[in-house]
Design an enzyme around this catalytic site. Structure first.
Site, mmCIF file in Angstrom:
data_model
loop_
_atom_site.group_PDB
_atom_site.id
_atom_site.type_symbol
_atom_site.label_atom_id
_atom_site.label_comp_id
_atom_site.label_asym_id
_atom_site.label_seq_id
_atom_site.Cartn_x
_atom_site.Cartn_y
_atom_site.Cartn_z
ATOM 1 N N GLU A 131 0.718 -1.173 0.012
ATOM 2 C CA GLU A 131 0.024 -0.074 -0.130
ATOM 3 C C GLU A 131 0.842 1.100 -0.067
ATOM 4 O O GLU A 131 0.861 2.078 0.875
ATOM 5 C CB GLU A 131 -0.887 -0.017 1.197
ATOM 6 N N ASN A 172 2.182 -4.648 -3.306
ATOM 7 C CA ASN A 172 0.790 -5.047 -3.163
ATOM 8 C C ASN A 172 -0.147 -3.941 -2.798
ATOM 9 O O ASN A 172 0.167 -2.901 -1.959
ATOM 10 C CB ASN A 172 0.661 -5.939 -1.919
ATOM 11 N N HIS A 208 -10.256 -6.201 -2.669
ATOM 12 C CA HIS A 208 -11.317 -6.004 -1.531
ATOM 13 C C HIS A 208 -12.430 -5.158 -2.343
ATOM 14 O O HIS A 208 -12.609 -4.022 -2.501
ATOM 15 C CB HIS A 208 -10.970 -5.240 -0.252
ATOM 16 N N GLU A 238 -5.833 -10.670 -1.975
ATOM 17 C CA GLU A 238 -6.541 -10.511 -1.031
ATOM 18 C C GLU A 238 -8.229 -10.408 -1.000
ATOM 19 O O GLU A 238 -8.824 -9.641 -0.701
ATOM 20 C CB GLU A 238 -6.596 -9.308 0.017
ATOM 21 N N ASP A 240 -11.895 -10.431 -1.386
ATOM 22 C CA ASP A 240 -13.144 -10.739 -0.788
ATOM 23 C C ASP A 240 -14.321 -9.694 -1.510
ATOM 24 O O ASP A 240 -13.722 -8.663 -1.988
ATOM 25 C CB ASP A 240 -13.166 -10.691 0.792
HETATM 26 C C1 XIL Z 1 -6.129 -7.225 7.788
HETATM 27 C C2 XIL Z 1 -6.277 -8.180 8.605
HETATM 28 O O1 XIL Z 1 -7.092 -9.246 7.951
HETATM 29 C C3 XIL Z 1 -7.001 -7.811 10.009
HETATM 30 O O2 XIL Z 1 -6.961 -8.950 10.968
HETATM 31 C C4 XIL Z 1 -6.306 -6.693 10.689
HETATM 32 O O3 XIL Z 1 -6.874 -6.203 11.965
HETATM 33 C C5 XIL Z 1 -5.980 -5.563 9.809
HETATM 34 O O4 XIL Z 1 -5.430 -6.074 8.634
HETATM 35 N N1 XIL Z 1 -4.769 -4.891 3.436
HETATM 36 C C6 XIL Z 1 -3.883 -5.848 3.631
HETATM 37 C C7 XIL Z 1 -4.140 -6.650 4.938
HETATM 38 O O5 XIL Z 1 -2.910 -5.774 3.027
HETATM 39 O O6 XIL Z 1 -2.939 -6.977 5.704
HETATM 40 C C8 XIL Z 1 -5.386 -6.226 5.693
HETATM 41 O O7 XIL Z 1 -5.248 -7.329 6.764
HETATM 42 C C9 XIL Z 1 -6.488 -6.248 5.041
HETATM 43 C C10 XIL Z 1 -6.285 -4.831 4.046
#
Ligand code: XIL
Length: 317
Positions: A131, A172, A208, A238, A240
């Site tokens: 990020e 990422n 996401h 990641e 979802d």
């Molecule tokens: C999230 C985890 O899933 C949570 O358990 C934690 O509280 C916060 O981080 N982007 C990312 C991940 O790169 O590391 C994050 O993971 C979600 C958003």
């Protein structure tokens, strides 16, 4: 066929899931997670982050991360490392520290090389930088950027490469899955790093997404191809797809379609190497605690029952 079997039959390296240590006390959960025909790859959701691995300067803690690495290795699952350098989940000695550029350089080098080196030979790919950009494509002004400017990116990538030459090194981010200012900024960074011979192998597309607002397959696909054209692989890291609760049959059906769109895009791009969902059951999703009123983002419900989204994934491969 199960999802990882399908993914591999269709030319992908893996279909996988994030997981986290507290969940590993649930034996029913672990039994499903450990099925490598469903999940061929694991990402530790939290336990490789800086606050977990180097909570005090120079003192490394591997308990949580080792537990997940050992589980994946026992199960024959590929690992993604997540992550070396990120603005979140930093220990306060890093986030509130006041460092010269020389000091922070050596702090990043020591953190990344120790972390990546600890798992040398065991990790397919590392999210070395997570990020780096704001949504408008400007640089995120965290402690790393504020102290080192953009140099922190190559400092971290070079340290990771030396520590594990076989690992694929990724940057990422989210909201770079479709064309726009943030994706353009990431593409510019890839060009700059490649031109300077900084080691970089892949771009991670977090993905996401929101039910009903998922970018079209063609938009996802052309954006992936734009990265691939610059000489990197891509992965969906990641995934979802959340909804405003409560779930309805209509929302669950839309979610199924949305999952298919994302998988289809990766399927259409040879250099999209794999897909990781950000845990597999709604019971352990990060979404409800982060996005108020939203949830049900994953392909299995809170009782570990497959949702329509599961079939949506299978259809996409
Ligand atoms: C999230 C985890 O899933 C949570 O358990 C934690 O509280 C916060 O981080 N982007 C990312 C991940 O790169 O590391 C994050 O993971 C979600 C958003």
């Amino acid at each position: 066929a199960k999802l990882n079997t399908l993914a591999k039959a269709k030319g992908k390296l893996y279909f996988g899931s994030a997981t986290d240590n507290p969940e590993l006390t649930n034996t029913a959960y672990v039994a499903i997670l450990s099925d490598s025909t469903t999940f061929g790859q694991i990402t530790p959701g939290n336990s490789m982050k800086w606050d977990a691995t180097e909570p005090t300067q120079g003192q490394f803690s591997w308990t949580g991360a080792d537990q997940i690495v050992n589980l994946a290795t026992t199960n024959g699952q590929v690992l993604r490392g997540h992550n070396c350098v990120w603005h979140n989940q930093l220990p306060s000695w890093v986030s509130s520290g006041s460092f010269t550029s020389a000091q922070l350089t050596s702090i990043i080098q020591n953190h990344c090389s120790t972390l990546v080196g600890h798992y040398k030979g065991q990790i397919y790919s590392w999210d070395v930088v997570n990020e780096p950009f704001n949504d408008d494509g400007t640089w995120r002004t965290d402690v790393f950027y504020n102290t080192l400017g953009t140099d922190y990116i190559q400092i971290a990538l070079n340290a990771a490469r030396s520590a594990d030459p076989a690992a694929k090194l990724y940057i990422n981010d989210y909201n770079i899955e479709y064309p726009g200012a943030k994706s353009t900024a990431m593409q510019s960074l890839v060009k700059t790093l490649k031109a300077a011979s900084v080691p970089l192998d892949g771009i991670g597309l977090q993905s996401h997404f929101i039910v009903g607002s998922v970018p079209s397959t063609s938009s996802l696909e052309s954006n992936m191809n734009a990265f691939v054209a610059l000489g990197v692989e891509v992965a969906i890291t990641e995934l979802d797809i959340r909804m405003t609760l409560p779930t309805t049959p209509t929302l669950l059906a839309q979610q199924k379609t949305d999952y298919t769109s994302v998988i289809s895009a990766c399927q259409a791009v040879d250099q999209c190497v794999g897909i990781t969902i950000w845990d597999w059951t709604d019971k352990y999703s990060w979404v409800p605690s982060t996005f108020s009123g939203q949830g049900a983002a994953l392909p299995w419900d809170e009782n570990f029952q497959k949702k329509p989204a599961y079939d949506g994934i299978a259809i996409g491969f």
